[in-house]
Motif scaffolding. Structure first.
Motif, PDB file in Angstrom:
ATOM      1  N   VAL A  34      61.044  21.746   2.658  1.00  0.00           N
ATOM      2  CA  VAL A  34      60.049  22.213   3.630  1.00  0.00           C
ATOM      3  C   VAL A  34      58.825  22.814   2.945  1.00  0.00           C
ATOM      4  O   VAL A  34      57.791  23.010   3.574  1.00  0.00           O
ATOM      5  CB  VAL A  34      60.649  23.244   4.618  1.00  0.00           C
ATOM      6  N   GLY A  35      58.939  23.114   1.642  1.00  0.00           N
ATOM      7  CA  GLY A  35      57.804  23.703   0.943  1.00  0.00           C
ATOM      8  C   GLY A  35      57.922  23.533  -0.559  1.00  0.00           C
ATOM      9  O   GLY A  35      59.016  23.372  -1.096  1.00  0.00           O
ATOM     10  N   VAL A  36      56.767  23.544  -1.220  1.00  0.00           N
ATOM     11  CA  VAL A  36      56.696  23.463  -2.675  1.00  0.00           C
ATOM     12  C   VAL A  36      55.767  24.565  -3.159  1.00  0.00           C
ATOM     13  O   VAL A  36      54.679  24.768  -2.609  1.00  0.00           O
ATOM     14  CB  VAL A  36      56.163  22.085  -3.138  1.00  0.00           C
TER      15      VAL A  36
ATOM     16  N   SER B 235      54.505  12.235  -8.404  1.00  0.00           N
ATOM     17  CA  SER B 235      53.275  12.613  -7.691  1.00  0.00           C
ATOM     18  C   SER B 235      53.413  12.467  -6.178  1.00  0.00           C
ATOM     19  O   SER B 235      52.493  12.779  -5.428  1.00  0.00           O
ATOM     20  CB  SER B 235      52.102  11.762  -8.186  1.00  0.00           C
ATOM     21  N   ALA B 236      54.566  11.978  -5.702  1.00  0.00           N
ATOM     22  CA  ALA B 236      54.783  11.796  -4.251  1.00  0.00           C
ATOM     23  C   ALA B 236      54.949  13.156  -3.564  1.00  0.00           C
ATOM     24  O   ALA B 236      55.371  14.130  -4.179  1.00  0.00           O
ATOM     25  CB  ALA B 236      56.013  10.938  -4.011  1.00  0.00           C
ATOM     26  N   ASP B 237      54.626  13.207  -2.280  1.00  0.00           N
ATOM     27  CA  ASP B 237      54.772  14.437  -1.498  1.00  0.00           C
ATOM     28  C   ASP B 237      56.245  14.636  -1.142  1.00  0.00           C
ATOM     29  O   ASP B 237      56.841  13.803  -0.469  1.00  0.00           O
ATOM     30  CB  ASP B 237      53.932  14.330  -0.224  1.00  0.00           C
ATOM     31  N   PRO B 238      56.855  15.750  -1.577  1.00  0.00           N
ATOM     32  CA  PRO B 238      58.285  15.960  -1.302  1.00  0.00           C
ATOM     33  C   PRO B 238      58.593  16.486   0.101  1.00  0.00           C
ATOM     34  O   PRO B 238      59.747  16.464   0.527  1.00  0.00           O
ATOM     35  CB  PRO B 238      58.700  17.009  -2.337  1.00  0.00           C
TER      36      PRO B 238
ATOM     37  N   ALA C 264      57.232  24.172  -8.527  1.00  0.00           N
ATOM     38  CA  ALA C 264      56.327  23.074  -8.868  1.00  0.00           C
ATOM     39  C   ALA C 264      56.921  22.113  -9.894  1.00  0.00           C
ATOM     40  O   ALA C 264      56.800  20.889  -9.755  1.00  0.00           O
ATOM     41  CB  ALA C 264      55.008  23.640  -9.385  1.00  0.00           C
ATOM     42  N   PHE C 265      57.582  22.629 -10.946  1.00  0.00           N
ATOM     43  CA  PHE C 265      58.157  21.756 -11.976  1.00  0.00           C
ATOM     44  C   PHE C 265      59.323  20.936 -11.421  1.00  0.00           C
ATOM     45  O   PHE C 265      59.466  19.759 -11.742  1.00  0.00           O
ATOM     46  CB  PHE C 265      58.636  22.569 -13.173  1.00  0.00           C
ATOM     47  N   ALA C 266      60.156  21.571 -10.597  1.00  0.00           N
ATOM     48  CA  ALA C 266      61.296  20.875  -9.995  1.00  0.00           C
ATOM     49  C   ALA C 266      60.797  19.741  -9.092  1.00  0.00           C
ATOM     50  O   ALA C 266      61.321  18.626  -9.137  1.00  0.00           O
ATOM     51  CB  ALA C 266      62.161  21.843  -9.206  1.00  0.00           C
ATOM     52  N   ALA C 267      59.766  20.020  -8.294  1.00  0.00           N
ATOM     53  CA  ALA C 267      59.223  18.996  -7.393  1.00  0.00           C
ATOM     54  C   ALA C 267      58.657  17.822  -8.179  1.00  0.00           C
ATOM     55  O   ALA C 267      58.881  16.655  -7.839  1.00  0.00           O
ATOM     56  CB  ALA C 267      58.141  19.612  -6.507  1.00  0.00           C
ATOM     57  N   ARG C 268      57.955  18.110  -9.268  1.00  0.00           N
ATOM     58  CA  ARG C 268      57.363  17.057 -10.091  1.00  0.00           C
ATOM     59  C   ARG C 268      58.449  16.212 -10.770  1.00  0.00           C
ATOM     60  O   ARG C 268      58.346  14.990 -10.839  1.00  0.00           O
ATOM     61  CB  ARG C 268      56.443  17.662 -11.143  1.00  0.00           C
ATOM     62  N   ALA C 269      59.501  16.867 -11.254  1.00  0.00           N
ATOM     63  CA  ALA C 269      60.584  16.138 -11.931  1.00  0.00           C
ATOM     64  C   ALA C 269      61.325  15.219 -10.962  1.00  0.00           C
ATOM     65  O   ALA C 269      61.757  14.125 -11.340  1.00  0.00           O
ATOM     66  CB  ALA C 269      61.562  17.122 -12.564  1.00  0.00           C
ATOM     67  N   LEU C 270      61.480  15.642  -9.718  1.00  0.00           N
ATOM     68  CA  LEU C 270      62.262  14.879  -8.743  1.00  0.00           C
ATOM     69  C   LEU C 270      61.444  13.840  -7.983  1.00  0.00           C
ATOM     70  O   LEU C 270      61.949  12.778  -7.627  1.00  0.00           O
ATOM     71  CB  LEU C 270      62.921  15.835  -7.751  1.00  0.00           C
TER      72      LEU C 270
ATOM     73  N   GLY D 135      50.510  22.034   3.542  1.00  0.00           N
ATOM     74  CA  GLY D 135      51.380  21.037   4.156  1.00  0.00           C
ATOM     75  C   GLY D 135      52.830  21.446   4.209  1.00  0.00           C
ATOM     76  O   GLY D 135      53.633  20.809   4.876  1.00  0.00           O
ATOM     77  N   GLY D 136      53.174  22.516   3.515  1.00  0.00           N
ATOM     78  CA  GLY D 136      54.555  22.989   3.511  1.00  0.00           C
ATOM     79  C   GLY D 136      54.659  24.369   4.119  1.00  0.00           C
ATOM     80  O   GLY D 136      53.691  24.914   4.631  1.00  0.00           O
ATOM     81  N   ARG D 137      55.851  24.929   4.048  1.00  0.00           N
ATOM     82  CA  ARG D 137      56.075  26.259   4.581  1.00  0.00           C
ATOM     83  C   ARG D 137      57.172  26.953   3.793  1.00  0.00           C
ATOM     84  O   ARG D 137      57.834  26.342   2.958  1.00  0.00           O
ATOM     85  CB  ARG D 137      56.431  26.201   6.063  1.00  0.00           C
TER      86      ARG D 137
END
Length: 201
Positions: free
Chosen positions: A182-184, A164-167, A155-161, A135-137
């Motif tokens: 644009v990507g994780v 469980s939502a799609d960033p 991955a950790f930064a996305a989870r912290a911010l 879903g990302g790039r």
């Protein structure tokens, strides 16, 4: 003959039992070491591939001696365009610049995450074996050409911010500037985590 051997073993049954136990213990130990070694090789090879294959990092440094009126200890860094010179060398398949700022805080609403901020170029993902979740790039040539404010999160930064939502498509504030995600990256371990774990960037 067989009865004589069995009677001898029975007569010295304590020693026989200890020898059998030693052989069993040695066999189990050897099997465990072989299994551990095989798994260790697989895991180490995998984490090394996550860092990048046939990768060499070139970084700026400081002079050690005075030269042309400049003192020793003068900082010499890489500049825009240096990556093109490096990429033109024989047997070099690519080169990108990478700028790191440590201890930067990313913000999304009330959520905060502190990590290393990396500014780089589109070829970075290929050279560093960076992958992206479905879903990302990865950063593109068009992003660079049009100077888009886009980012790729570990991955950790996305989870912290974002929990469980799609960033993807959402904004992250970095240094007071909004960047669109644009990507994780996947949650994978790598070896040689220079400048911190990739999952925190």
């Amino acid at each position: 003959m067989l009865s004589w051997i069995l009677s001898g073993l029975w007569a010295d049954r304590v020693r026989t039992g200890l020898v059998a136990l030693g052989v069993l213990w040695g066999t189990l130990g050897l099997a465990s070491l072989l299994a551990f070694g095989g798994e260790m090789l697989r895991a180490t090879s995998g984490t090394a591939r996550n860092f990048g294959v046939d990768l060499m990092r070139v970084a700026g440094a400081a002079t050690t001696r005075p030269s042309r009126g400049f003192p020793a200890g003068r900082s010499i860094g890489l500049e825009a365009g240096d990556e093109k010179l490096l990429a033109s060398l024989p047997s070099v398949r690519g080169a990108v610049l990478e700028h790191n700022l440590w201890g930067r805080t990313y913000r999304v609403g009330d959520a905060r995450h502190t990590g290393t901020l990396v500014g780089t170029q589109p070829g970075f993902a290929d050279l560093r074996s960076r992958r992206v979740r479905p879903g990302g790039r990865i950063l593109s040539e068009r992003d660079e050409r049009e100077e888009r404010r886009v980012c790729y999160l570990g991955a950790f930064a996305a989870r912290a911010l974002f929990g469980s939502a799609d960033p993807i498509g959402r904004e992250v504030e970095v240094l007071g500037t909004p960047f669109r995600v644009v990507g994780v990256g996947p949650d994978e371990v790598q070896i040689s985590n220079y400048n911190g774990d990739e999952r925190n960037k």
